[in-house]
Design a protein around this motif. Structure first.
Motif, PDB file in Angstrom:
ATOM      1  N   PRO A   1      26.460   4.442   1.620  1.00 22.23           N
ATOM      2  CA  PRO A   1      26.168   4.437   3.054  1.00 22.23           C
ATOM      3  C   PRO A   1      27.398   4.501   3.943  1.00 22.23           C
ATOM      4  N   VAL A   2      28.581   4.579   3.327  1.00 18.58           N
ATOM      5  CA  VAL A   2      29.832   4.578   4.089  1.00 18.58           C
ATOM      6  C   VAL A   2      30.700   5.727   3.626  1.00 18.58           C
ATOM      7  N   ARG A   3      31.380   6.363   4.569  1.00 22.89           N
ATOM      8  CA  ARG A   3      32.357   7.400   4.234  1.00 22.89           C
ATOM      9  C   ARG A   3      33.734   6.963   4.698  1.00 22.89           C
ATOM     10  N   ALA A   4      34.745   7.494   4.026  1.00 21.82           N
ATOM     11  CA  ALA A   4      36.127   7.133   4.349  1.00 21.82           C
ATOM     12  C   ALA A   4      36.756   8.203   5.241  1.00 21.82           C
ATOM     13  N   THR A   5      37.511   7.754   6.222  1.00 22.67           N
ATOM     14  CA  THR A   5      38.268   8.664   7.075  1.00 22.67           C
ATOM     15  C   THR A   5      39.715   8.712   6.581  1.00 22.67           C
TER      16      THR A   5
ATOM     17  N   PRO B   1      29.801   1.476  -3.902  1.00 29.79           N
ATOM     18  CA  PRO B   1      31.221   1.645  -4.231  1.00 29.79           C
ATOM     19  C   PRO B   1      32.050   1.938  -2.991  1.00 29.79           C
ATOM     20  N   VAL B   2      33.273   1.429  -2.983  1.00 30.67           N
ATOM     21  CA  VAL B   2      34.204   1.756  -1.902  1.00 30.67           C
ATOM     22  C   VAL B   2      34.510   3.245  -1.962  1.00 30.67           C
ATOM     23  N   PRO B   3      34.352   3.968  -0.852  1.00 33.26           N
ATOM     24  CA  PRO B   3      34.575   5.420  -0.900  1.00 33.26           C
ATOM     25  C   PRO B   3      36.051   5.779  -0.850  1.00 33.26           C
ATOM     26  N   ASP B   4      36.392   6.882  -1.496  1.00 35.89           N
ATOM     27  CA  ASP B   4      37.727   7.453  -1.432  1.00 35.89           C
ATOM     28  C   ASP B   4      37.777   8.500  -0.334  1.00 35.89           C
ATOM     29  N   THR B   5      38.942   8.696   0.252  1.00 34.85           N
ATOM     30  CA  THR B   5      39.118   9.856   1.123  1.00 34.85           C
ATOM     31  C   THR B   5      39.168  11.101   0.246  1.00 34.85           C
TER      32      THR B   5
ATOM     33  N   ARG C   1      31.851  -5.043   7.314  1.00 31.85           N
ATOM     34  CA  ARG C   1      31.479  -5.019   8.728  1.00 31.85           C
ATOM     35  C   ARG C   1      30.663  -3.778   9.067  1.00 31.85           C
ATOM     36  N   VAL C   2      31.018  -2.637   8.474  1.00 25.83           N
ATOM     37  CA  VAL C   2      30.251  -1.408   8.706  1.00 25.83           C
ATOM     38  C   VAL C   2      28.842  -1.545   8.128  1.00 25.83           C
ATOM     39  N   LEU C   3      28.747  -2.109   6.935  1.00 30.44           N
ATOM     40  CA  LEU C   3      27.436  -2.289   6.314  1.00 30.44           C
ATOM     41  C   LEU C   3      26.585  -3.288   7.078  1.00 30.44           C
ATOM     42  N   ALA C   4      27.203  -4.353   7.563  1.00 31.33           N
ATOM     43  CA  ALA C   4      26.452  -5.362   8.310  1.00 31.33           C
ATOM     44  C   ALA C   4      25.808  -4.757   9.553  1.00 31.33           C
ATOM     45  N   ALA C   5      26.515  -3.813  10.181  1.00 31.87           N
ATOM     46  CA  ALA C   5      25.965  -3.155  11.368  1.00 31.87           C
ATOM     47  C   ALA C   5      24.744  -2.304  11.018  1.00 31.87           C
ATOM     48  N   GLN C   6      24.593  -1.951   9.744  1.00 33.11           N
ATOM     49  CA  GLN C   6      23.435  -1.166   9.297  1.00 33.11           C
ATOM     50  C   GLN C   6      22.336  -2.041   8.703  1.00 33.11           C
TER      51      GLN C   6
ATOM     52  N   ALA D   1      42.716  -0.387   7.686  1.00 31.99           N
ATOM     53  CA  ALA D   1      41.315  -0.572   7.316  1.00 31.99           C
ATOM     54  C   ALA D   1      40.387  -0.662   8.520  1.00 31.99           C
ATOM     55  N   VAL D   2      40.924  -1.010   9.690  1.00 32.37           N
ATOM     56  CA  VAL D   2      40.084  -1.256  10.859  1.00 32.37           C
ATOM     57  C   VAL D   2      39.196  -0.063  11.174  1.00 32.37           C
ATOM     58  N   ASN D   3      39.766   1.131  11.202  1.00 34.78           N
ATOM     59  CA  ASN D   3      38.996   2.325  11.560  1.00 34.78           C
ATOM     60  C   ASN D   3      38.901   3.308  10.403  1.00 34.78           C
ATOM     61  N   ALA D   4      38.992   2.793   9.174  1.00 31.57           N
ATOM     62  CA  ALA D   4      39.059   3.675   8.016  1.00 31.57           C
ATOM     63  C   ALA D   4      37.693   4.099   7.485  1.00 31.57           C
ATOM     64  N   PHE D   5      36.616   3.462   7.960  1.00 37.32           N
ATOM     65  CA  PHE D   5      35.304   3.737   7.384  1.00 37.32           C
ATOM     66  C   PHE D   5      34.266   3.944   8.472  1.00 37.32           C
TER      67      PHE D   5
END
Length: 220
Positions: free
Chosen positions: A138-142, A99-103, A196-201, A159-163
């Motif tokens: 696996p992702v957190r929101a900033t 799921p897309v994380p919320d701040t 993109r964040v997930l792909a790096a993992q 969105a660029v630096n949001a996760f």
């Protein structure tokens, strides 16, 4: 004993025992998931499927759930999201739902983790149908501005630096389909950024499943 307001049409309905009136329930049941694609699509956006357009009872029920604390809608909306996942993936197979994380600020404003609740009901519905399902975060929101206040360019920039990736995320079993989950897709910037964040993992999503897709309004 006062009439309750239907979450789909906002009309007071005497004797309403569920969150929505029969007419709005039927309107949602006739929706069929299908592929959607923002134009232009941001780089890295996986194939995306939605239950329907962001309008009518679908829009109103999402607003009632997210912004007005109608938590009873989590189950029916989560089960509808499961239909989108099943239609997008095809035959039952192992899936990993992300799921897309919320701040934290958004979660407080929306009476808790709204997408987390949808995901739990989505996973439960798929498991009941025989699907092997995992849920990971696996992702957190900033902290970032609320996307409702931003235009297309603003959404992309935010969105660029949001996760950020969480530590300790392990690999998924071979043959597992990674599915991103969100409630609404507008420009696709959020889904692309998380992909993109997930792909790096090593967790590149195969597709994204959402409940509603907005229609871009072209200025004359």
């Amino acid at each position: 004993m006062l009439p309750a307001e239907c979450a789909g049409c906002r009309e007071p309905r005497p004797g309403l025992r569920r969150a929505m009136c029969p007419e709005c329930v039927r309107a949602l049941r006739v929706l069929r998931p299908g592929p959607v694609r923002p134009v232009p699509a941001p780089p890295g956006l996986p194939p995306c499927h939605a239950l329907g357009a962001y309008g009518g009872p679908l829009r109103e029920s999402l607003l009632a759930y997210k912004d007005h604390g109608r938590h009873a809608l989590a189950r029916p909306l989560g089960e509808l999201l499961a239909e989108v996942v099943a239609a997008a993936v095809g035959a039952a197979r192992p899936v990993l739902l992300v799921p897309v994380p919320d701040t934290p600020a958004a979660a407080r404003a929306r009476y808790g983790d709204h997408l987390g609740r949808l995901t739990r009901h989505c996973a439960r519905r798929l498991r009941a149908a025989g699907w092997p399902v995992q849920v990971r975060r696996p992702v957190r929101a900033t902290p970032r501005p609320d996307s409702v206040t931003l235009d297309s360019a603003g959404r992309a920039a935010a969105a660029v630096n949001a996760f950020r990736a969480r530590s300790g995320t392990g690999p998924v079993p071979p043959g597992t389909t990674v599915v991103l989950l969100d409630d609404i897709v507008t420009t696709g910037a959020t889904l692309a950024a998380i992909s993109r964040v997930l792909a790096a993992q090593g967790l590149s999503p195969s597709l994204a499943a959402v409940l509603a897709a907005t229609r871009k309004r072209h200025q004359r």
